[in-house]
Design an enzyme around this catalytic site. Structure first.
Site, PDB file in Angstrom:
ATOM      1  CB  SER A  73      -9.187  -1.237  95.080  1.00 46.81           C
ATOM      2  OG  SER A  73      -8.328  -0.947  96.431  1.00 46.81           O
ATOM      3  CB  CYS A 117     -16.025   1.574 102.129  1.00 47.06           C
ATOM      4  SG  CYS A 117     -15.088   1.813 100.644  1.00 47.06           S
ATOM      5  N   GLY A 147     -25.925  -5.057  91.228  1.00 41.46           N
ATOM      6  CA  GLY A 147     -26.059  -5.671  89.957  1.00 41.46           C
ATOM      7  C   GLY A 147     -27.137  -5.422  89.148  1.00 41.46           C
TER       8      GLY A 147
HETATM    9  C1  LIG Z   1     -15.949   2.571  91.380  1.00 44.51           C
HETATM   10  C2  LIG Z   1     -16.992   2.276  92.468  1.00 44.51           C
HETATM   11  C3  LIG Z   1     -16.799   2.963  93.731  1.00 44.51           C
HETATM   12  C4  LIG Z   1     -17.659   3.025  94.784  1.00 44.51           C
HETATM   13  N1  LIG Z   1     -17.625   3.775  95.652  1.00 44.51           N
HETATM   14  C5  LIG Z   1     -18.561   3.858  96.776  1.00 44.51           C
HETATM   15  C6  LIG Z   1     -18.481   4.732  97.805  1.00 44.51           C
HETATM   16  O1  LIG Z   1     -17.854   5.709  97.952  1.00 44.51           O
HETATM   17  N2  LIG Z   1     -19.376   4.713  98.868  1.00 44.51           N
HETATM   18  C7  LIG Z   1     -20.343   3.540  98.818  1.00 44.51           C
HETATM   19  O2  LIG Z   1     -21.177   3.581  99.699  1.00 44.51           O
HETATM   20  N3  LIG Z   1     -20.295   2.725  97.897  1.00 44.51           N
HETATM   21  C8  LIG Z   1     -19.617   2.982  96.792  1.00 44.51           C
HETATM   22  N4  LIG Z   1     -19.520   1.811  95.771  1.00 44.51           N
HETATM   23  C9  LIG Z   1     -20.851   0.623  95.946  1.00 44.51           C
HETATM   24  C10 LIG Z   1     -21.779   1.005  95.072  1.00 44.51           C
HETATM   25  O3  LIG Z   1     -22.485   2.183  95.621  1.00 44.51           O
HETATM   26  C11 LIG Z   1     -22.830  -0.101  95.215  1.00 44.51           C
HETATM   27  O4  LIG Z   1     -23.044  -0.480  96.593  1.00 44.51           O
HETATM   28  C12 LIG Z   1     -22.248  -1.358  94.560  1.00 44.51           C
HETATM   29  O5  LIG Z   1     -21.277  -1.097  93.487  1.00 44.51           O
HETATM   30  C13 LIG Z   1     -23.228  -2.507  94.183  1.00 44.51           C
HETATM   31  O6  LIG Z   1     -23.836  -2.101  93.159  1.00 44.51           O
HETATM   32  P1  LIG Z   1     -23.753  -2.320  91.597  1.00 44.51           P
HETATM   33  O7  LIG Z   1     -23.747  -3.872  91.518  1.00 44.51           O
HETATM   34  O8  LIG Z   1     -24.966  -1.758  90.969  1.00 44.51           O
HETATM   35  O9  LIG Z   1     -22.634  -1.574  91.406  1.00 44.51           O
HETATM   36  C14 LIG Z   1     -18.809   1.962  94.629  1.00 44.51           C
HETATM   37  C15 LIG Z   1     -18.587   1.171  93.407  1.00 44.51           C
HETATM   38  C16 LIG Z   1     -17.965   1.158  92.417  1.00 44.51           C
HETATM   39  C17 LIG Z   1     -17.903   0.101  91.362  1.00 44.51           C
END
Ligand SMILES: Cc1cc2nc3c(=O)[nH]c(=O)nc-3n(C[C@H](O)[C@H](O)[C@H](O)COP(=O)(O)O)c2cc1C
Ligand SMILES: Cc1cc2nc3c(=O)[nH]c(=O)nc-3n(C[C@H](O)[C@H](O)[C@H](O)COP(=O)(O)OP(=O)(O)OC[C@H]3O[C@@H](n4cnc5c(N)ncnc54)[C@H](O)[C@@H]3O)c2cc1C
Ligand SMILES: Cc1cc2nc3c(=O)[nH]c(=O)nc-3n(C[C@H](O)[C@H](O)[C@H](O)COP(=O)(O)OP(=O)(O)OC[C@H]3O[C@@H](n4cnc5c(N)ncnc54)[C@H](O)[C@@H]3O)c2cc1C
Ligand SMILES: Cc1cc2nc3c(=O)[nH]c(=O)nc-3n(C[C@H](O)[C@H](O)[C@H](O)COP(=O)(O)O)c2cc1C
Ligand code: FES
Ligand code: FES
Lengths: 248, 298, 298, 248
Positions: free
Chosen positions: C68, C127, C241
């Site tokens: 968050s 978001c 993921g």
């Molecule tokens: C700490 C953190 C911050 C994130 N900040 C953003 C963001 O600023 N803008 C965005 O579009 N996605 C943001 N995301 C989402 C990631 O880009 C991604 O869509 C999401 O984590 C799913 O992919 P993953 O499982 O590979 O992490 C964030 C994710 C994490 C974990």
């Protein structure tokens, strides 16, 4: 309650070859050949336990012979004496030793030797022809080699015994009953061969399992009598009852 | 201290074994005293017996598993004839989980159960593994409202409606079911997921999709349970990835009257007992007298 | 062999570091040669600088994490002034991830980026951690259609729209964005989840809900990516993921042109390189010549 | 590239007491006191690595002193010599040894001793008053006890040294600069006390971390100059710059 779920420790974990290990656990175990245990040596990940056949029960120890495949068996392979392990079992129907009568053949493909070793021990007094196939160097054959008068080994690379698949060196017609454990494809061929020869064959199926005790229905095999659970109705099935296709 | 009341059925504690993971309640008897459970939800039943899905039925994923059993079951009649007595004898409250492909099937199945010795009918409008049905009822709330209303009219027993996390709007869905006469809401069923075998270049499951369960889904499930508890007045039974007493307590603090334990039974066969005991000792530590004293406390 | 083309931008390979997990591209330079990446999506930017959320920002869960952060960022102007050059110098394609609370903010931010040296604008309408906005655009497809249409009209650069898995209907959402002029769709952002601290009896996060990411969400993310790929004509960038080459290949086989790697960067700082190398060696083993030869192959 | 991410093996894992362990790893390490590493001795679960301060670098080894808290530290506690471990670092700003001038106090609460041990080693030649608080039996005090002329210990149960919290036995007025590491509540009080006394205090913050290298912004502290990342702008902050409340 005398629970079949035991939290215990590894007695020994022996590296048999590059990717085969034999874990033994001390205790007063009793089980039928062909039965299996759900093994677990981790807390939460992976979520599921791993079904592994009884390889032997002897001298106050139970042992499991397994091959490293993925996440679970890799963790199991790293265990050392004294490490915690949880086992649940014995599970499944197992082989029926009363069916070991007349001219008998046992057939293993690769890791299929694991349950057949303990099965062989249980009926060692009878006359059995043993057929075992491996990719290359054989393993897990000590007991059989020592006691069985007729052992045929085949390796895919021809390094030991005959060359090629063991099923190419096996003729069911000569037998009254056949027991087989190996890769699904091999068992499918054996079932077909035995059917043609009119010889009953019992196979041990390897389906993915979750509960291991008949509660979740993820491990079913298609049979002429409907879907059956490998974990409780099996893993040993009479070949002629199975509906074998690419879906089973 | 641990007892809870759901749609006027008294459970000795708030821990229920979830549908599809606990057979008809006998299978775990070798592993623990099943009478310890607050309740057992049966394998999903349908009016007509079903053989379930072909091909691969299970695939393990990080933090959980996917299943595509497809409601294999002997049918409601056979259940009542052969399984119900054993389930009743466990001493836990008996919840009959009912699936269906058509409204008519739901009604026919529910009527049979209404005359049988079950405590609660759990209407599963959310099974993602049956092509023709179930899931279709669990996505849009107007469709759900209709089926719940018709089943409600047909039966007298307490009706618990089990929601899918794949619903377009989980709160709207819960409200629609409540409005249609549900005495209780249970959620969540499995999340619609997918897996591909990159070697064969084919989907792992014949139906393409399968249901994800286990610890991986807990944060989403808890959020949905919280939102639904805020919205409805009927008691809510929460589930999804619960694998410890702490998890269960989170669901209760989010507002759930009781919880169901599914995939975690595969982690440890007597995990439900650990969870029951764990809740009890937490309450002692914290000086909480009754389950309702911590329900929805956040 | 590994190159792919997304909205007429050529990436040297299909692996992109995901927004919010890779800063502005410099932070990982101590750990691997960042120029190996196909692209980098910047931390989510907003027209006005933001301090992000107070209180707890992170909570680990089984198979993943919840965050968050709440779009803490220096604002688009400061990004262009201080961060863009460094990001450009990484040698990877530069994707500017743009969040917003109002349509006006989106448009103002997008216009600034349109005149800056970025390759693609990734419009984050998803978001879950900003109360006033972002998420509001990502749930109902009519709302999304409107904001995408207006931003589209204001900029010339390629526009990638990033969807939320919390959308009511992911396929309808993707179609609405495509219809509004998106040149590409990326998905998924984080799943809306919740956690409760049972000792303090309070939600872990001030905003109650937070976004779940990591291996736990993969089966659901893959399913959504597959469904969207089947529905839209524009290139799709898949994520959620992914933590191995095998995972990445599943997304490509489901139809994705490229993938983004988020949480997995925290598992191993140079995991993107492992994934790039792993995809390449899989293709060699399988005799697959170009990425597009396995795209959507299932 | 000389990566700061190293896949190596444990040299030794020493059980210090019921729930405190000291892991050492061989190698040619260089780092500032107060810096930390991200430790990981598992593949995928838990997903995140664990930030642990440098407890010492000495004799060709780096060591980490840690307490078992949850999933990660429990796995770490079970490691044995030869087991695989991945470490990433050194990370963070660390303590500024140049600030160790005049009358200096170091203050640790519980596990806060971990970084202060290495900090103390780096400035052992200077005069330092050391204050250390523990719940019961002290640990990790060997170096300090041996070399430091002024050591004050307090235990909550009074079993060793003074009784109660160490902060109750500490008066900042006497010092030119204070360095503190301990539980958040303790640091909040120390910051307040030092502020009132007009003495600068440097504290090491413990925020949950994901990337550890400044890329994800989950580890921020509220400061008068906006939100700062504990992992790169910290973990050491000047107390007067922090906005301390129940949110930080
Ligand atoms: C700490 C953190 C911050 C994130 N900040 C953003 C963001 O600023 N803008 C965005 O579009 N996605 C943001 N995301 C989402 C990631 O880009 C991604 O869509 C999401 O984590 C799913 O992919 P993953 O499982 O590979 O992490 C964030 C994710 C994490 C974990
Ligand atoms: C009744 C029975 C007895 C078995 N006996 C033995 C034995 O004695 N020795 C031995 O080496 N192997 C045996 N197997 C196979 C063994 O269970 C798998 O090799 C093992 O589960 C792989 O786990 P993994 O985590 O290493 O692989 P992964 O691929 O990571 O496993 C992923 C999931 O698929 C399941 N799985 C993968 N391969 C198989 C398989 N072949 N059969 C069933 N489930 C599988 C796993 O249990 C797990 O749920 C037996 C299987 C069954 C069903
Ligand atoms: C810069 C820094 C240096 C540290 N140095 C030490 C040290 O030298 N010795 C020591 O024993 N501990 C130290 N800690 C605390 C240590 O990181 C936590 O105790 C540890 O992460 C707990 O992990 P777990 O898996 O055992 O606990 P869990 O509760 O299972 O962890 C869950 C999540 O919360 C995080 N977490 C839990 N407690 C803390 C905490 N106190 N600080 C930061 N994150 C936390 C974990 O990293 C993980 O992401 C340090 C923390 C930081 C930030
Ligand atoms: C193998 C399996 C079979 C299931 N079958 C049913 C079913 O028949 N009816 C039903 O309502 N839910 C069924 N479920 C869903 C569970 O009851 C539960 O809602 C879901 O798994 C989420 O909880 P969990 O994460 O604790 O498993 C099944 C789940 C699993 C894993
Ligand atoms: S594994 Fe659950 S029924 Fe066989
Ligand atoms: S932990 Fe990622 S910025 Fe500090």
């Amino acid at each position: 309650m005398n629970s079949k779920y035991i939290e215990t420790v590894v007695f020994e974990n022996e590296k048999v070859n590059e990717c085969v290990y034999k874990i033994s656990i001390q205790g007063d175990f009793e089980a039928k050949p062909g039965q299996f245990y759900m093994l677990r040596a981790w807390d939460e990940e992976p979520v599921l336990s791993r079904p592994i056949s009884i390889n032997d029960i002897e001298g106050g120890k139970i042992s499991f012979l397994f091959q490293t495949v993925g996440r679970g068996t890799n963790i199991l392979s790293k265990l050392r004496g004294g490490d915690e392990i949880k086992i649940m079992g014995p599970l499944g129907n197992g082989f029926d030793v009363d069916k070991v009568k007349g001219k008998v053949a046992m057939l293993s493909g690769g890791m299929g030797i694991a349950p057949l070793n303990y099965f062989y021990r249980s009926v060692m007094d009878r006359e059995i022809d043993f057929y075992a196939g491996f990719r290359n160097t054989p393993y897990g054959m000590e007991l059989v080699n020592e006691h069985c008068k007729s052992v045929t080994i085949a390796t895919e690379d021809g390094s030991v015994g005959k060359t090629g698949y063991i099923i190419d060196h096996f003729e069911p017609r000569d037998y009254d009953v056949v027991f087989c454990c190996g890769p699904e494809k091999m068992m499918a061929i054996v079932i077909k061969k035995c059917e043609e020869a009119g010889v009953p064959v019992y196979v041990s199926m390897e389906k993915k399992m979750a509960c291991g005790i008949g509660a979740c229905l993820v491990c079913t095999c298609k049979t002429k009598d409907g879907n059956k659970r490998s974990c409780t109705d099996g893993p040993v099935f009479l070949g002629s009852e199975l509906i074998i296709n690419d879906e089973c | 201290m641990m007892n809870v009341n759901i749609c006027s059925v008294e459970l000795k504690n708030p821990v229920i074994a979830a549908s599809g993971t606990f057979g008809f309640g006998q299978e775990y008897a070798d592993y623990f005293d099943v009478s310890r459970l607050g309740g057992i939800s049966s394998k999903g039943l349908t009016f007509v017996p079903r053989q379930g899905n072909d091909w691969e039925r299970m695939h393990e994923v990080k933090g959980g598993m996917m299943n595509s059993v497809g409601l294999q079951n002997p049918g409601v009649k056979e259940f009542i004839k052969s399984e119900l007595e054993g389930m009743r004898n466990t001493g836990a409250a008996v919840i009959a989980n009912l699936g269906g492909s058509t409204v008519e099937d739901y009604i026919k199945g529910a009527k049979l159960l209404d005359n049988a010795d079950v405590d609660i009918i759990e209407l599963n409008i959310s099974c993602p593994n049956v092509k023709e049905g179930g899931m279709a009822f669990g996505i849009k709330s107007c469709v759900a409202n209709d089926v719940v209303r018709q089943v409600r009219a047909a039966v007298k027993k307490p009706l618990m409606v089990k929601l899918s996390p794949n619903a377009q709007d989980i709160v709207e869905m819960a409200l629609a079911c409540e409005e249609a006469g549900a005495d209780s809401i249970s959620l969540v069923n499995t999340f619609k997921g997918m897996a591909i075998d990159i070697r064969t270049k084919k989907p792992v499951f014949k139906n393409l999709f399968a249901g994800v369960s286990g610890p991986a889904i807990k944060p989403m499930a808890l959020r949905m349970v919280y939102e639904v508890c805020k919205a409805v007045k009927v008691p809510v039974v929460g589930m999804g990835g619960i694998s410890s007493a702490e998890d269960a307590i989170e669901f209760i603090m989010a507002g759930a009257h009781a919880v169901q334990i599914g995939t975690a039974n595969f982690i440890k066969p007597d995990i439900c007992v650990d969870i029951i005991d764990g809740i009890e000792s937490f309450m002692k530590q914290e000086g909480i007298k009754r389950i309702e004293d911590m329900r929805g406390i956040i």
